[in-house]
Design a protein around this motif. Structure first.
Motif, PDB file in Angstrom:
ATOM      1  N   GLU A 144       0.829  -1.204   0.000  1.00 22.58           N
ATOM      2  CA  GLU A 144       0.000   0.000   0.000  1.00 22.58           C
ATOM      3  C   GLU A 144       0.867   1.260   0.000  1.00 22.58           C
ATOM      4  OE1 GLU A 144      -3.211   1.969   3.011  1.00 22.58           O
ATOM      5  OE2 GLU A 144      -3.298  -0.218   2.781  1.00 22.58           O
ATOM      6  N   ILE A 145       1.911   1.255   0.800  1.00 27.68           N
ATOM      7  CA  ILE A 145       2.820   2.412   0.851  1.00 27.68           C
ATOM      8  C   ILE A 145       3.537   2.569  -0.483  1.00 27.68           C
ATOM      9  CG2 ILE A 145       4.962   3.274   1.899  1.00 27.68           C
ATOM     10  CD1 ILE A 145       3.922   2.050   4.564  1.00 27.68           C
ATOM     11  N   THR A 146       3.984   1.456  -1.064  1.00 26.25           N
ATOM     12  CA  THR A 146       4.664   1.510  -2.360  1.00 26.25           C
ATOM     13  C   THR A 146       3.727   2.076  -3.424  1.00 26.25           C
ATOM     14  OG1 THR A 146       6.043  -0.376  -1.769  1.00 26.25           O
ATOM     15  CG2 THR A 146       5.853   0.136  -4.106  1.00 26.25           C
ATOM     16  N   SER A 147       2.487   1.613  -3.421  1.00 23.83           N
ATOM     17  CA  SER A 147       1.499   2.117  -4.377  1.00 23.83           C
ATOM     18  C   SER A 147       1.262   3.613  -4.166  1.00 23.83           C
ATOM     19  CB  SER A 147       0.200   1.340  -4.214  1.00 23.83           C
ATOM     20  OG  SER A 147      -0.798   1.879  -5.040  1.00 23.83           O
ATOM     21  N   GLY A 148       1.177   4.036  -2.907  1.00 24.59           N
ATOM     22  CA  GLY A 148       0.988   5.456  -2.603  1.00 24.59           C
ATOM     23  C   GLY A 148       2.149   6.307  -3.092  1.00 24.59           C
ATOM     24  N   PHE A 149       3.369   5.806  -2.924  1.00 22.54           N
ATOM     25  CA  PHE A 149       4.537   6.549  -3.402  1.00 22.54           C
ATOM     26  C   PHE A 149       4.555   6.625  -4.926  1.00 22.54           C
ATOM     27  CE2 PHE A 149       6.833   5.947   0.755  1.00 22.54           C
ATOM     28  CZ  PHE A 149       6.980   7.303   1.013  1.00 22.54           C
ATOM     29  N   GLU A 150       4.132   5.550  -5.598  1.00 19.91           N
ATOM     30  CA  GLU A 150       4.079   5.575  -7.062  1.00 19.91           C
ATOM     31  C   GLU A 150       3.050   6.587  -7.545  1.00 19.91           C
ATOM     32  OE1 GLU A 150       3.337   1.516  -8.071  1.00 19.91           O
ATOM     33  OE2 GLU A 150       5.436   0.917  -7.809  1.00 19.91           O
ATOM     34  N   ASP A 151       1.891   6.644  -6.880  1.00 20.13           N
ATOM     35  CA  ASP A 151       0.872   7.638  -7.225  1.00 20.13           C
ATOM     36  C   ASP A 151       1.390   9.053  -6.981  1.00 20.13           C
ATOM     37  OD1 ASP A 151      -0.850   5.609  -7.901  1.00 20.13           O
ATOM     38  OD2 ASP A 151      -1.998   5.705  -6.024  1.00 20.13           O
ATOM     39  N   LEU A 152       2.077   9.242  -5.869  1.00 22.04           N
ATOM     40  CA  LEU A 152       2.639  10.552  -5.546  1.00 22.04           C
ATOM     41  C   LEU A 152       3.669  10.972  -6.584  1.00 22.04           C
ATOM     42  CD1 LEU A 152       2.937  12.945  -3.576  1.00 22.04           C
ATOM     43  CD2 LEU A 152       4.664  11.580  -2.368  1.00 22.04           C
ATOM     44  N   SER A 154       1.832  11.941  -9.795  1.00 19.18           N
ATOM     45  CA  SER A 154       1.185  13.251  -9.648  1.00 19.18           C
ATOM     46  C   SER A 154       2.206  14.381  -9.655  1.00 19.18           C
ATOM     47  CB  SER A 154       0.378  13.296  -8.352  1.00 19.18           C
ATOM     48  OG  SER A 154      -0.640  12.339  -8.374  1.00 19.18           O
TER      49      SER A 154
END
Length: 95
Positions: free
Chosen positions: A21-29, A32
């Motif tokens: 989940e954190i990895t996915s969040g960093f990829e989205d960040l 963006s």
């Protein structure tokens, strides 16, 4: 003795899930941030274009302002300016 793999514990499963989940969040960040960076570059590029256009209009304005200057004798012989040019006087007398 054969190697026996144990089933992951609840803690390990949660840790792996949160890591994904954190990895996915960093990829989205990151994605963006890249989009924002491209938009900022576009805006900065546009302001440079507007500066060029503004400089061109300023040159045109200066040319027109300087070409309209007459000496005092010629200015007395010329009729008042056209409406919208700044030289037109509607009424100068008070009653």
């Amino acid at each position: 003795m054969a190697y026996h793999e144990e089933e992951p514990t609840f803690f390990e499963r949660e840790r792996d899930r949160l890591s994904r989940e954190i990895t996915s969040g960093f990829e989205d960040l990151l994605s963006s941030t890249n989009v924002l960076n491209r938009k900022l570059e576009e805006v900065l590029g546009m302001t440079k274009e507007y500066h060029t256009i503004a400089a061109l209009w300023h040159s045109f304005h200066e040319l027109m302002r300087n070409s309209g200057q007459l000496n005092d004798e010629e200015a007395e012989q010329v009729a008042p300016g056209l409406p919208g040019t700044g030289g037109h006087v509607v009424s100068s007398s008070k009653q």
